[in-house]
Each structure stands twice: as C-alpha cells, then as structure tokens.
Design a protein around this motif. Structure first.
Motif, PDB file in Angstrom:
ATOM      1  N   GLY A 269      50.494  32.782  39.836  1.00 34.72           N
ATOM      2  CA  GLY A 269      51.635  32.150  40.507  1.00 34.72           C
ATOM      3  C   GLY A 269      52.254  33.106  41.510  1.00 34.72           C
ATOM      4  O   GLY A 269      52.599  32.720  42.630  1.00 34.72           O
ATOM      5  N   PHE A 270      52.364  34.385  41.127  1.00 33.21           N
ATOM      6  CA  PHE A 270      52.878  35.402  42.055  1.00 33.21           C
ATOM      7  C   PHE A 270      51.993  35.482  43.290  1.00 33.21           C
ATOM      8  O   PHE A 270      52.480  35.548  44.413  1.00 33.21           O
ATOM      9  CB  PHE A 270      52.912  36.774  41.376  1.00 33.21           C
ATOM     10  N   GLY A 271      50.686  35.464  43.036  1.00 32.13           N
ATOM     11  CA  GLY A 271      49.748  35.541  44.154  1.00 32.13           C
ATOM     12  C   GLY A 271      49.911  34.360  45.100  1.00 32.13           C
ATOM     13  O   GLY A 271      49.935  34.513  46.319  1.00 32.13           O
ATOM     14  N   ALA A 272      50.056  33.165  44.502  1.00 28.83           N
ATOM     15  CA  ALA A 272      50.202  31.964  45.324  1.00 28.83           C
ATOM     16  C   ALA A 272      51.504  32.011  46.099  1.00 28.83           C
ATOM     17  O   ALA A 272      51.564  31.639  47.282  1.00 28.83           O
ATOM     18  CB  ALA A 272      50.146  30.728  44.440  1.00 28.83           C
ATOM     19  N   ALA A 273      52.569  32.482  45.459  1.00 27.94           N
ATOM     20  CA  ALA A 273      53.870  32.557  46.128  1.00 27.94           C
ATOM     21  C   ALA A 273      53.780  33.459  47.349  1.00 27.94           C
ATOM     22  O   ALA A 273      54.320  33.140  48.408  1.00 27.94           O
ATOM     23  CB  ALA A 273      54.919  33.090  45.155  1.00 27.94           C
ATOM     24  N   ASN A 274      53.069  34.572  47.189  1.00 24.03           N
ATOM     25  CA  ASN A 274      52.879  35.491  48.297  1.00 24.03           C
ATOM     26  C   ASN A 274      52.290  34.796  49.509  1.00 24.03           C
ATOM     27  O   ASN A 274      52.769  34.930  50.627  1.00 24.03           O
ATOM     28  CB  ASN A 274      51.905  36.593  47.873  1.00 24.03           C
ATOM     29  N   THR A 275      51.217  34.062  49.261  1.00 25.94           N
ATOM     30  CA  THR A 275      50.541  33.359  50.351  1.00 25.94           C
ATOM     31  C   THR A 275      51.484  32.374  51.025  1.00 25.94           C
ATOM     32  O   THR A 275      51.551  32.289  52.249  1.00 25.94           O
ATOM     33  CB  THR A 275      49.332  32.594  49.797  1.00 25.94           C
TER      34      THR A 275
ATOM     35  N   GLY B  23      53.940  42.663  40.565  1.00 26.23           N
ATOM     36  CA  GLY B  23      54.076  41.918  39.305  1.00 26.23           C
ATOM     37  C   GLY B  23      52.761  41.305  38.883  1.00 26.23           C
ATOM     38  O   GLY B  23      52.378  41.355  37.709  1.00 26.23           O
ATOM     39  N   ALA B  24      52.044  40.723  39.863  1.00 30.10           N
ATOM     40  CA  ALA B  24      50.765  40.087  39.532  1.00 30.10           C
ATOM     41  C   ALA B  24      49.771  41.124  39.020  1.00 30.10           C
ATOM     42  O   ALA B  24      49.073  40.909  38.025  1.00 30.10           O
ATOM     43  CB  ALA B  24      50.204  39.379  40.762  1.00 30.10           C
ATOM     44  N   ILE B  25      49.729  42.282  39.688  1.00 33.06           N
ATOM     45  CA  ILE B  25      48.797  43.328  39.258  1.00 33.06           C
ATOM     46  C   ILE B  25      49.187  43.816  37.868  1.00 33.06           C
ATOM     47  O   ILE B  25      48.349  44.004  36.985  1.00 33.06           O
ATOM     48  CB  ILE B  25      48.789  44.497  40.272  1.00 33.06           C
ATOM     49  N   LEU B 266      38.872  40.711  38.461  1.00 39.14           N
ATOM     50  CA  LEU B 266      38.488  40.214  39.782  1.00 39.14           C
ATOM     51  C   LEU B 266      39.680  39.539  40.457  1.00 39.14           C
ATOM     52  O   LEU B 266      39.901  39.648  41.665  1.00 39.14           O
ATOM     53  CB  LEU B 266      37.340  39.223  39.613  1.00 39.14           C
ATOM     54  N   CYS B 267      40.449  38.852  39.614  1.00 38.08           N
ATOM     55  CA  CYS B 267      41.635  38.146  40.077  1.00 38.08           C
ATOM     56  C   CYS B 267      42.614  39.130  40.732  1.00 38.08           C
ATOM     57  O   CYS B 267      43.175  38.838  41.785  1.00 38.08           O
ATOM     58  CB  CYS B 267      42.273  37.489  38.867  1.00 38.08           C
ATOM     59  N   ILE B 268      42.791  40.291  40.108  1.00 39.70           N
ATOM     60  CA  ILE B 268      43.723  41.273  40.684  1.00 39.70           C
ATOM     61  C   ILE B 268      43.216  41.726  42.035  1.00 39.70           C
ATOM     62  O   ILE B 268      44.000  41.910  42.959  1.00 39.70           O
ATOM     63  CB  ILE B 268      43.873  42.576  39.850  1.00 39.70           C
ATOM     64  N   VAL B 269      41.917  41.944  42.150  1.00 36.79           N
ATOM     65  CA  VAL B 269      41.365  42.389  43.426  1.00 36.79           C
ATOM     66  C   VAL B 269      41.737  41.377  44.512  1.00 36.79           C
ATOM     67  O   VAL B 269      42.201  41.745  45.588  1.00 36.79           O
ATOM     68  CB  VAL B 269      39.830  42.546  43.345  1.00 36.79           C
ATOM     69  N   PHE B 270      41.563  40.102  44.188  1.00 40.01           N
ATOM     70  CA  PHE B 270      41.886  39.055  45.166  1.00 40.01           C
ATOM     71  C   PHE B 270      43.350  39.110  45.570  1.00 40.01           C
ATOM     72  O   PHE B 270      43.687  39.062  46.751  1.00 40.01           O
ATOM     73  CB  PHE B 270      41.576  37.672  44.563  1.00 40.01           C
TER      74      PHE B 270
END
Lengths: 392, 388
Positions: A269-275, B23-25, B266-270
């Motif tokens: 979710g954090f990753g998506a929010a970033n985008t 946070g994601a990492i 792998l997810c973190i790398v992305f």
C-alpha cells in the motif's frame, strides 16, 4: 460531472513503467499471500473433507487418535450388533474394525516418513464411502496384498501398482489404488487387518472401529450407548468432528498467514501510495485545469481512486495467474506437500489455490488500492485551481 | 563525505515519499526476518546436535514400534557407551489445552543427566528429579507458554496409557528451544501396575551417549548387530540424522516459506526502484544543472546511489529491530503454535539479522543503480532540452 473512466485508465498508460512496477508490487504480494493461504486451506480442506457425517469413530477413552487407541475383539463383537447401525445389501452391519500403525516408509528422495497403514476388512469400503478403488482392485484378505491412496502413490519406494511395498518385516503386493475425494485417506495404505495385527504382534487386535448408523436419529443413541458402557471404556465421536478437531491445528497457522498478508499488504500500500502521489504531483497543472473547467472535487477524487483501483486490479490479475501457475509447479516438483500431523502421520496434500484464497487475495489487493490511493486522491481533490495553475 | 549534506537534503526533499518507501522496506524486512526465523529454528537445532556423540536407538520399523526395556541394559554394556537412557512417549495432554501440545516422555531419572550433559539443567534439579517420584523437568518454552515455575503441580492425562499423572515441576531445561517435558519412568510404571496393567515393559527410543566421537560408528554397528533377528530389530542413527529425518516432513512447508520470502524480497526491490526512478526523473533538471556547472558523472551517480542505499539501510535496520521486538512478543506468548514444531520457536538468530541487513543494503544498491546510472550518463544538453 464525473470524469470518464478512460481518463484514469489513460493516465495509467502515460507512465507505463511506473504503473507496471506498482502493479508488479501488488502482484507479488498477491502471489505470496495466495500461496500461503492455499497451503493452509489445502491442509484444512484435506482434513475437513475427511469422514462421513453418519459415521462414528470408536476409540479407547482418553486417546485422541487411532494411532494411540486399542480395542479388544470382544468389544468389537458386542458393538457390531447394537441397534441403529446401518446394514449393507447382504444384511451385514456397516461396522469396520480397524488397526492403525505408522511404520517408516522411505521417500524417493531418501527421507523417511511415518505413513498411516490401516488394517481393514473389505467392509471398510462400504463404511468409508469416500474411498473408491480407481485402478486395480481391492486386496484379497490373507494374501499379503495392499491398496494405496493417491497421495502415497509414487512418493515412497514400492508405492506403485504391481510393486512390492515393504514395511516392518512383511512385504505387501500393491494391487490397487484408491481415490478418496481429496481427503486424508488418500495418504494411507490399506491392508488386511488380521495380517497386520499378526505382523504387529499386538495384544489387542484393533485400534478402534468405524461404523455407519442407519439414520441421523441413531447417532445420538448409539454414541451414548457406547460412551456409557462400563465394560470397554470406549468413546464414540462423529467422524467429521474427529477430523475437524485435527484440522484445528491449522487455524493458528491461518492467523499467522493472515498477519503476514496484512503486513505485506501495508507495505505494498505504501508503494502504491508513492506512485499515486507522484502522479498527482506530475499532473498538478492538469488537475488545476480540470477544476477550472468545472469538474468537482468529488470527480477528481474518484478519478484518482479509480486509477489506484485499476492498478491494484491489474496487480491482482497478474498475481493470481502467477500464483496458480506456481502452485501447480510446486505440486509437480514436490509431488504434493507433506505435512507432519499432530498424530505423527504424514499427510500429503495437493497444493491448490482455491477461489476463496483468491477472493481473500483480491480483497487484500483492493484494500491496498483503496488505502494507497486515498491520500493522493485526497490531495489532488483539495488542490486549489488557481494555485495549481500558477505553480504550473 | 562532503556530499553527505546533499544526500540528506535530497532524502528530505519529499519527506512523505521517503517515509512511505522506508516504511514499505521496513515492513518487508520485518517479514523476511520473521519468515527466515522458521527455517533458522530448524537449522539451529541441527547445528546444536551436529557435534555431539549422541545416538538414537529405535525400532527399525518405525518410531511407534517399541523395544523390550531390557535392551536398555544391554546397550549400556556396549563398549564405548558413556551413558544410555530409555525414553517412552507419554503423550500427555495438559488439561487446559485438552490435547498434546508439547512432547513429553517418561525417562529413567538416574540416567537422563549423563546422556544430556550439554542441556542447561541445574545439578540440584537433576538430583530432585531422582528424589521425587512425581518430579518433572520441563523445557523453558513450555514453562513460558503456560506460565509455570519450579514447584508448580500439574496433571497430564496420557493419550497413550490409561493413566493421568500428577506431576511436580522440579527442574527446568534453561534453553530457548526446549519444548519438552520429562517425567519419571518408574512413576508411570507404578501407575500402570496400580491399574492392574502389566507395567511398562517396553521402551520407544534409547538415547546413547558415546564416550568419544570416534567410536560412534562402531557402537551403532554393535547395537544393530545385537538386535539382529530379534523381535525388535533396531536402527541406530546419530542425533543429527534422527532430527533431520524426524522433521523431514516439514521440508515442503519450508520450501514454500522460502519462496514467499523470496517474493517479499523481490517486492522491496520493486518498491525501492520505483521510488529511486521517480526521484531521479523529477530531479532531471537539477542533475543537468549540476553537470553543466562541472560535477562529474561519478559524483552524480554516487550521491544518487547513496541516497537509495541510505534509505533502505535505515529502513532495513529499523525492520530488523522491529522483527526482534515482534518475535520477542510472540515468544512471551509462548510461541505461536505447536503445529509448527521447531519452526515455531521464532528466535531471530545472528544469521537472520545479517541476512536482513544485507538484504536491505542489496536492495538499495539494486534499486538505485539503474536510475542513477541513467541519470549520470545522460548528456547534459539532451536533459536540459527535455526539461526546458
């Protein structure tokens, strides 16, 4: 006036690399979660689907599985003629005396596992109506023959139609293969109960019995009569409940896996929010223009939410496809996943990602999309048109 | 070093993005560490037993088959055997749990200490174990799970024998990975006889400690030879082989844990790569200006990469710490589930910490290298063209 959906979709295509990367993150989370969920639910399904609601399992009081139970011949003969027990076409009571042992079997990869060997009489096929011989035939009593479940087939040395299966000191010829609708019987080997008792040198010839009652109304009385009989100290329980209890151990695994899924989901979710934040930032001028043209805040908000949802939807589709393929691949390579049950027997389960697992994964990915998109969409909606245009 | 300020300022330029990425990492590192504790638990047990000279003697046909108890005495007389103890599965269910939630065995109290000198048990507790017929020695994991302490009285109902035994906890195996309970074999034997049973004439496993490692193979051969053609032929194996065989059926589950761990990594790398590329793109103009006024490619590349690595390293460290906290909390709850066996000890070992930290550094590098390289290589004129 709402913005057309194609606006959101086109925006995703404007930066295909970034969109794909985000969808990829969600896809990875979906794959990881569905694999885990699939594993646990396959295990649960295997156990829960075992047994017939009309069957009772009778064991020594205090023992919690057939492996640790024992029963005398007299007890079997007495119970056999209780009222309320179903009978087959030849008027024989549907009572199956069984002896369970767990010898070592050697896997093809060189390990050894405790496999449940069930000594039965031919009547067992009528009592356990889930079990059907699909290849070959049922064993002939006193001929040292065996039938093996589908899960066992090929996993252990000698577990092949026509091969000789060796355990303890005897050799058994495999004459049939049975299917049991995915239930845990498929991880078993069945042989003649008397031969097995001889081989195991047991004082008590049986572990317990399984019986079928004539009607649902008979469950209760037969159960009570066996429980209350002081001569044998036996305990009757419904077969489905017995296996459901064994599957309870999978529940704590379920909670563990859900916890892992939620953590991974928050990360994604954090990753998506970033985008999405980046998308809002890049499109400040555009959003200002839209607002100046008269599109409401709500329509801007929903356009960005739709974009985030579409992103997570794509991620889910990619992830689901990969998860199903990966599960099949793992099944092929490992030949089923073995699970040492609490009863020390090995359950070979077929890893399958079910629709429920995929549903959970879908819910997770949509939650990722909604939550991840909410902050950026809110920021976009609150942009003041004049400032947005001026900044640009 | 002088560019540290630039790296720091760049990280703070979009604090929300840095926080989200970090946070994601962090979450992913927590997960990876947590998942890795499971196979690490199994490996730690195998490592622990790999150097000792203990041998398991059990029926060749399987662990559910027994051996005559008298065989224990014969084994004790074999040349090179320092100590041997007979162990019988009691299958005791603790009342509140209602089912067998930890392994428990009836053992010979006078021999157990000599076979397990490497187990941290206080000598006076071992002496009490011999003194009190109803004594029990309990592993720390079980003590913690049920909040027991020395002196407590508990009742175990056997699922194998028709008895319930009242036990008094007289000692603790003070090791994090000790999930078992030992009770006196004599006590069980007497309880069975009191119920009119013939008593405990058999034994499930005989654990033997060889006097030195060189004699292990000879002892195993001798014992197997002694039982040849008897009713209970034995199969000896080292403790390491026994444990890896016993938990062999967990291999499939471990494989899936490792696959999931790989996916999360792998997810973190992305995630990190996505952030790095966004940062570089937005700063294209600034990078072009830096280059135009004379900063070299190396500096540009270095600072951008340092930014990605710094972020993931900090997040990774935080993740490792969070994983330590999480597993600690789980252990205080007494481990998660007995279904997981040795996978459920949830102890973050040094290798797991190292793997977590290295993973995050590696992720930072991998994620930062492509966009940074691209940015550093792009000709100034072209970049400025694109921007203006």
């Amino acid at each position: 006036m709402p913005l057309p959906i194609s606006y959101s979709v086109r925006n995703l295509r404007a930066r295909p690399g970034r969109s794909l990367m985000t969808a990829g993150i969600i896809a990875l989370v979906v794959v990881a979660c569905s694999l885990f969920l699939g594993l646990i639910s396959s295990l649960k399904r295997t156990l829960v689907s075992t047994g017939n609601p009309m069957n009772l399992i009778i064991m020594r009081k205090g023992s919690d599985n057939d492996g640790s139970s024992q029963m005398s011949l007299e007890a079997y003969q007495a119970i056999r003629f209780f009222d309320g027990i179903a009978r087959d076409a030849q008027d024989r009571p549907l009572v199956s005396p069984e002896l369970v042992v767990q010898p070592f079997f050697h896997t093809r990869s060189g390990g050894r596992e405790n496999v449940l060997v069930r000594g039965v009489e031919p009547i067992a096929l009528a009592v356990h109506d889930q079990v059907r011989i699909t290849d070959g035939r049922m064993f002939t009593p006193s001929a040292h023959e065996a039938v093996v479940g589908r899960g066992v087939l090929g996993r252990y040395a000698g577990a092949e139609l026509g091969s000789d299966l060796e355990f303890r000191r005897a050799t058994w010829k495999v004459v049939g293969i049975f299917d049991a609708g995915g239930s845990s019987f498929e991880s078993e080997v069945w042989v003649d109960v008397r031969e097995l008792a001889n081989d195991a040198k047991r004082i008590f010839p049986y572990s317990g019995i399984r019986l079928r009652v004539a009607s649902p109304g008979d469950l209760e009385p037969v159960e009570r009569r066996i429980d209350d009989d002081p001569r044998y100290a036996l305990d009757a329980q419904r077969e489905t409940e017995y296996y459901a209890k064994q599957s309870e151990s999978a529940n704590s695994l379920y909670i563990l896996v859900i916890g892992i899924a939620v953590l991974a989901g928050i990360g994604a979710g954090f990753g998506a929010a970033n985008t999405m934040y980046a998308a809002v930032q890049a499109r400040t001028a555009e959003i200002g223009t839209l607002r100046a043209l008269g599109f409401s805040r709500a329509s801007i908000l929903s356009a960005f939410e739709i974009e985030a949802l579409a992103l997570s939807g794509i991620g889910f589709l990619i992830g689901a496809a990969c998860a199903i393929a990966l599960a099949a691949l793992i099944g092929r390579l490992l030949g089923g996943v073995a699970f040492g049950a609490a009863t020390f027997t090995t359950n070979v389960i077929t890893l399958r990602v079910s629709t429920t697992d995929l549903g959970t994964a879908l819910a997770l990915s949509l939650a990722i999309g909604i939550c991840g998109g909410l902050g950026p969409a809110w920021r976009a909606a609150r942009l003041r048109p004049i400032e947005a245009l001026r900044n640009a | 070093m002088k560019y540290l300020g630039l790296v720091w300022a760049n990280l703070g330029r979009n604090p929300l993005r840095s926080a989200l990425t970090g946070g994601a990492i962090m979450l992913a590192v927590v997960l990876v560490c947590f998942l890795l504790t499971m196979p690490a638990g199994l490996n730690a047990i195998l490592d622990h037993v790999s150097n000792n000279t203990r041998i398991s003697v059990h029926n060749k046909a399987g662990l559910v088959y027994q051996m005559p108890y008298s065989f224990t005495r014969k084994v004790r007389q074999v040349d090179g055997v320092a100590a041997a103890v007979g162990q019988s599965w009691f299958g005791g269910a603790f009342e509140q749990a209602g089912r067998v939630t930890f392994p428990n065995f009836a053992v010979e109290t006078e021999h157990i200490g000599a076979v397990y000198p490497d187990y941290p048990i206080a000598p006076e507790q071992l002496a009490d174990f011999q003194r009190y017929r109803d004594g029990a020695i309990v592993g720390r994991q079980v003590m913690r799970k049920y909040g027991w302490k020395i002196g407590d009285r508990i009742t175990l109902r056997s699922t194998v024998w028709p008895v319930s035994l009242d036990l008094r906890i007289v000692g603790e195996i003070a090791a994090e990975r000790a999930p078992m309970l030992w009770l006196s074999r004599e006590y069980l034997d007497q309880a069975l006889k009191a119920r009119g049973r013939p008593g405990l004439g058999t034994v499930g496993i005989i654990w033997v400690r060889a006097s030195d490692a060189a004699r292990v193979n000879a002892i195993m051969r001798t014992i197997d030879e002694m039982s040849r053609n008897s009713d209970a032929e034995t199969a000896c194996e080292t403790e390491k082989s026994f444990i890896s065989n016993f938990f062999g059926s967990l291999q499939g589950f471990v494989t899936i844990i490792l696959i999931v761990t790989g996916l999360v990594a792998l997810c973190i790398v992305f995630i990190a790569a996505n952030t790095a590329s966004m940062g570089v793109r937005e700063r294209a103009r600034e990078i072009a200006v830096l280059k135009a006024i004379g900063f070299g490619r190396r500096v540009i590349f270095g600072t951008l990469l340092a930014e990605a690595v710094a972020l993931s390293a900090v997040a990774g460290l935080a993740g490792v710490l969070a994983a330590l906290g999480l597993t600690r909390a789980l252990r205080q709850l007494g481990g998660w589930s007995d279904t997981l066996g040795p996978l459920g000890a949830f102890i973050v070992t040094a290798p797991v910490i190292v793997q977590g930290v290295f993973l995050s550094l590696f992720v930072g590098m991998l994620a930062g290298v492509v966009p940074s390289f691209g940015a550093a290589r792009k000709p100034v004129v072209q970049t400025l063209h694109e921007v203006f």
